[in-house]
Motif scaffolding. Structure first.
Motif: not given
Length: 151
Positions: A29, A31, A50, A52-54, A57
């Motif tokens: 998974k 981005s 990936l 997450r929240d700028n 991750a």
């Protein structure tokens, strides 16, 4: 630190990361994923990230290439994972400056950690592309996602 000890440390770190790469593989998974090639020497690096929240991750790489490209990609993952995207892009730029012989601040050197050892490729212009490949791939991914600014 003496030059001989620094050269030995360089060899140990680079060989360790090339032979035992960190965060090697593919993200199920992601981005974004990007593959870049260095036609000069045949290196191929696939980077997946990936976000997450700028924040990065997770980041992984796969591909084939010389010791420098593989070690640099491994070092990149250890430096940039869990970094806010803006900070990651600043570190990518600092790394680019470092490997092209441009000075960077002590603070940025500290944040780059062992990746500063790759800076010695500035003395070997044909190796700069090898060292930069994964870092450029990740920077391109971050730019495509429209997060963070890279001045």
């Amino acid at each position: 630190m003496g030059l001989a000890k620094l050269n030995q440390l360089y060899r140990e770190v680079i060989l360790d990361h090339a032979q035992n790469p960190r965060h090697h593989g593919d993200l199920t998974k992601a981005s974004g994923t990007l593959t870049l090639r260095n036609p000069t020497c045949g290196d191929v690096i696939n980077v997946s990230v990936l976000i997450r929240d700028n924040q990065i991750a997770d980041v992984t790489f796969s591909g084939t290439g010389c010791t420098i490209s593989q070690a640099s990609a491994s070092l990149m993952t250890t430096v940039l994972i869990h970094q806010p995207v803006d900070q990651a892009r600043q570190l990518i730029l600092a790394f680019s400056h470092l490997i092209t012989g441009q000075p960077i601040s002590e603070q940025l050197e500290e944040q780059l950690g062992d990746a500063v050892l790759v800076g010695s490729v500035a003395e070997f212009p044909t190796r700069i592309k090898c060292a930069a490949l994964a870092w450029h791939a990740l920077d391109n991914l971050l730019a495509q996602k429209g997060v963070g600014n890279h001045d």
